[in-house]
Enzyme design. Structure first.
Site, PDB file in Angstrom:
ATOM      1  N   SER A 260       1.159   8.445   4.650  1.00 57.78           N
ATOM      2  CA  SER A 260       0.898   8.894   3.432  1.00 57.78           C
ATOM      3  C   SER A 260       1.935   8.928   2.722  1.00 57.78           C
ATOM      4  O   SER A 260       2.520  10.078   2.089  1.00 57.78           O
ATOM      5  CB  SER A 260      -0.362   9.656   3.689  1.00 57.78           C
ATOM      6  OG  SER A 260      -0.601   9.836   1.510  1.00 57.78           O
ATOM      7  N   ARG A 261       2.482   7.606   1.669  1.00 58.83           N
ATOM      8  CA  ARG A 261       3.408   8.215   0.942  1.00 58.83           C
ATOM      9  C   ARG A 261       3.448   8.984  -0.450  1.00 58.83           C
ATOM     10  O   ARG A 261       4.055   9.130  -0.693  1.00 58.83           O
ATOM     11  CB  ARG A 261       4.025   6.641   0.703  1.00 58.83           C
ATOM     12  CG  ARG A 261       4.430   6.161   1.383  1.00 58.83           C
ATOM     13  CD  ARG A 261       5.583   4.696   1.084  1.00 58.83           C
ATOM     14  NE  ARG A 261       5.928   4.469   2.851  1.00 58.83           N
ATOM     15  CZ  ARG A 261       5.408   2.732   2.904  1.00 58.83           C
ATOM     16  NH1 ARG A 261       3.991   3.119   2.185  1.00 58.83           N
ATOM     17  NH2 ARG A 261       5.502   2.609   4.189  1.00 58.83           N
ATOM     18  N   VAL A 262       2.219   8.980  -0.972  1.00 59.57           N
ATOM     19  CA  VAL A 262       1.664   9.396  -2.191  1.00 59.57           C
ATOM     20  C   VAL A 262       1.213  11.148  -1.640  1.00 59.57           C
ATOM     21  O   VAL A 262       0.993  12.035  -2.422  1.00 59.57           O
ATOM     22  CB  VAL A 262       1.412   8.835  -3.494  1.00 59.57           C
ATOM     23  CG1 VAL A 262       2.941   8.265  -3.748  1.00 59.57           C
ATOM     24  CG2 VAL A 262       0.421   8.171  -3.123  1.00 59.57           C
TER      25      VAL A 262
ATOM     26  N   THR B  12       0.745  -1.166   0.410  1.00 59.96           N
ATOM     27  CA  THR B  12       0.090   0.148  -0.234  1.00 59.96           C
ATOM     28  C   THR B  12       0.617   1.382  -0.008  1.00 59.96           C
ATOM     29  O   THR B  12       1.865   1.002   0.566  1.00 59.96           O
ATOM     30  CB  THR B  12      -0.999  -0.133   1.482  1.00 59.96           C
ATOM     31  OG1 THR B  12       0.022  -0.280   2.404  1.00 59.96           O
ATOM     32  CG2 THR B  12      -2.219  -0.857   0.922  1.00 59.96           C
ATOM     33  N   ASP B  13       0.478   2.801  -0.080  1.00 63.09           N
ATOM     34  CA  ASP B  13       1.520   4.330  -0.467  1.00 63.09           C
ATOM     35  C   ASP B  13       1.268   3.947   0.967  1.00 63.09           C
ATOM     36  O   ASP B  13       0.816   5.369   1.224  1.00 63.09           O
ATOM     37  CB  ASP B  13       0.538   4.707  -1.652  1.00 63.09           C
ATOM     38  CG  ASP B  13       0.339   3.493  -2.477  1.00 63.09           C
ATOM     39  OD1 ASP B  13       1.122   3.587  -3.209  1.00 63.09           O
ATOM     40  OD2 ASP B  13      -0.611   4.115  -3.122  1.00 63.09           O
TER      41      ASP B  13
END
Ligand code: ATP
Ligand code: MG
Length: 601
Positions: free
Chosen positions: A461-463, A435-436
């Protein structure tokens, strides 16, 4: 039924039975034998059996004789059906195949019926060896494909999930009572599919796409395979638009973008479902189709969820797919794929979709029980080796499609339940890695009253940061840093009895920020509301309010600004959030603080 033995070439390894109403003549018998000989490359024994019901055709069943006793060891291999019933079945299958492809099938159907000629199809027939717990093992389906749908003699459908040399393993989609050892099974040549269409919105369906809300049938536009490849890189574009959850702690610190996959993870009863649900409620009027897939939950919990969606007017744009705990494991296993297929239908039409899988831990458990019953070798935590692939191929189907592909998107919020906060167990680590980012919820925070119980240090939250609006980014400012400092200092607080003034102030400030992040359930906040609260909090307005009153102060302030400072709201909504607006917010908040104290509101 009368058996009339007309036997040709006795003692062969291949034994066939010809069923028809009238006895075949010698020439016909010879022709059939030479056909079978060529086909099986072996000597053939053919026996004619009188069957008065077959007045309009014939049927040949071919089997292999194993061992020396030909009568007890005959195993059905294939059937050549040239009876009226068989030919009608063929027509039915052809039409079903047709409806699987196109959207407007009536003209196609007319065409097919007009041009239809029956073929002497060889039908592969298998025999059930064992059945139980929603699983059947079958022999004789030598050419069946992985994930192919098979139909049992009683009409029950199943899906091939295991291919071994002699045995085919199958999961059943209906009750298994009518399937018994020795029942016959036929192949369909099709993979599992799912009806889709616009009319599914507002409905509660089961994992097969049938309505379960008592509101009548649903008109499907199309029938799509439940397993389909994820969009490739070329078909995607980066996540760039925010999907607002309406939850301050998430939108400010861990923003989610359309097309992102953000995991919600935490122990039992830490508010996981509530976060997903509130996000759905917040999509009202935002033109997002929301799909909530409930896997292995109590039917009463799902009813409660549907009730909340209805009460808040969110059911109009939502679909609930339910495979509750009482349903067979195969249905729990396919439920997320069914939901995803529906989501893809909308995404490919250029629409925006939000899908919640609640939860994938129970999904993995259902898959584990199926695999163990199929006697697959258990791996880590007794899960089969492909459990990782199970979830990656599901979550990879979420995407932000490129403009050439219509620009639709599917955002996924999978939910995972942990045991005692252990994120390094098998399923949590797998899903974290595909997951991102994750929103990590903690029991300790939850019980101390910090709700939503988001652990700031472990969530990420990576993006989504790319998708956050400029205004929001500016408003958030140093929040994360301040909170990190506060958490570090909080540890000291446990040991120090008397603190110096600066430290005490820092702690109070951090504490007030944590209070500001608390939010009631089912009360999503608009972006401008979040911005106002953040600006006020980061400028230490809330430090003048006793912690237990901060929640009341927040909502009071918003009401006050709505009445006295609507121009500020308009400016923020128009994207004109600059230093001047910031000053205005601080000023009006100060004003309200005085009223709050003075008026004792
Ligand atoms: P489960 O593990 O049983 O699925 P869960 O983690 O999904 O639980 P929820 O069902 O969302 O947790 O929430 C548990 C309880 O906490 C519910 O009664 C819910 O109403 C309450 N709750 C959750 N979030 C909040 C909140 N922000 N404010 C007040 N109550 C909340
Ligand atoms: Mg839940």
């Amino acid at each position: 039924m009368k058996i009339n033995n007309i036997i040709y070439s006795k003692g062969a390894k291949i034994e066939a039975f010809l069923y028809s109403a009238e006895a075949p003549n010698d020439r016909q018998m010879q022709e059939l034998i030479s056909f079978l000989r060529k086909k099986y490359n072996s000597d053939v024994t053919l026996t004619w059996v009188e069957d008065v019901e077959l007045s309009d055709g014939f049927r040949i069943e071919v089997g292999r004789v194993e061992g020396d006793d030909p009568h007890s060891n005959w195993k059905l291999d294939s059937v050549y059906d040239w009876s009226l019933k068989g030919r009608l079945q063929q027509l039915k299958d052809d039409i079903a195949q047709l409806s699987a492809g196109g959207s407007n099938i009536i003209p196609l159907m007319k065409e097919t019926i007009k041009n239809w000629t029956p073929k002497a199809l060889e039908q592969e027939i298998g025999t059930v060896l064992a059945v139980g717990d929603g699983i059947a093992t079958i022999s004789g389906l030598n050419n069946a494909a992985y994930r192919e749908i098979v139909v049992f003699s009683s009409g029950v459908r199943g899906k091939v999930v295991e291919l071994n040399r002699d045995v085919t393993g199958c999961i059943l989609f209906d009750e298994d009572q009518s399937v018994a050892e020795g029942s016959t099974v036929r192949r369909t040549g099709r993979t599992a599919g799912m009806p889709v269409g616009d009319e599914f919105t507002g409905r509660v369906i089961n994992a097969l796409g049938s309505p379960i809300d008592g509101k009548g049938p649903i008109k499907a536009e199309d029938y799509l395979p439940i397993e389909s490849p994820a969009p490739g890189i070329i078909d995607r574009k980066p996540v760039s638009k925010p999907l607002e959850t309406g939850i301050l702690a998430i939108d400010s610190l861990f923003p989610i973008g359309h097309g992102q996959r953000e995991l919600i993870i935490g122990d039992r009863q830490t508010g996981k479902t509530t976060i997903a649900l509130d996000t759905i409620l917040n999509q009202k009027g935002k033109n997002v189709i929301c799909i909530y897939v409930a896997i292995g939950q109590k039917a009463s919990s799902v009813a409660h969820t549907v009730d909340i969606l209805r009460k808040h007017g969110a059911m109009e744009y939502s679909i609930v797919v339910n495979a509750s705990a009482s349903e067979p494991a195969p249905l729990q296993y396919i439920a997320p794929y069914a939901g995803c297929t529906l989501g893809e239908y909308f995404m490919r039409k250029g629409q925006r979709v939000l899908i919640v899988y609640d939860d994938l831990t129970k999904h993995a458990t259902a898959y584990r029980s199926l695999s163990l019953l199929l006697e697959r070798s258990p791996g880590r935590e007794a899960y089969p080796g492909d459990v990782f692939y199970l979830h990656s191929r599901l979550l990879e189907r979420s995407a932000q499609l490129s403009d050439e592909k219509g620009g639709g998107s599917m955002t996924a919020l999978p939910i995972v339940e942990t045991q005692a906060g252990n994120v390094s167990a098998y399923i949590p680590t797998n899903i974290i890695s595909i997951t991102d980012g994750q929103i990590f919820l903690e029991s300790e925070l939850f019980f101390s009253g910090q709700r939503p119980a988001v652990n700031i240090g472990l969530s990420v939250s990576r993006v989504g940061g790319d998708a956050q609006t400029e205004a929001m980014k500016r408003a958030v400012g140093t929040l994360r840093l301040e909170l990190a400092q506060y958490h570090e200092m909080e540890v000291f607080m446990q040991f120090a009895s008397d603190l110096d003034d600066t430290t005490r102030q820092q702690l109070d400030y951090g504490h007030s920020l944590m209070q500001v992040l608390r939010q009631e359930k089912h009360r999503p906040m608009k972006e401008y509301e979040q911005i106002i609260i953040l600006v006020a909090a980061l400028n230490r307005i809330m430090m003048g309010v006793p912690p237990e009153k901060i929640s009341g102060f927040k909502y009071g302030l918003l009401n006050y600004i709505e009445k006295e400072g609507s121009h500020i709201i308009r400016k923020i909504e128009n994207g004109e959030f600059d230093e001047k607006v910031k000053e205005e917010i601080i000023k009006i908040s100060q004003e309200y603080l005085n009223i709050f104290h003075g008026g004792g509101k």
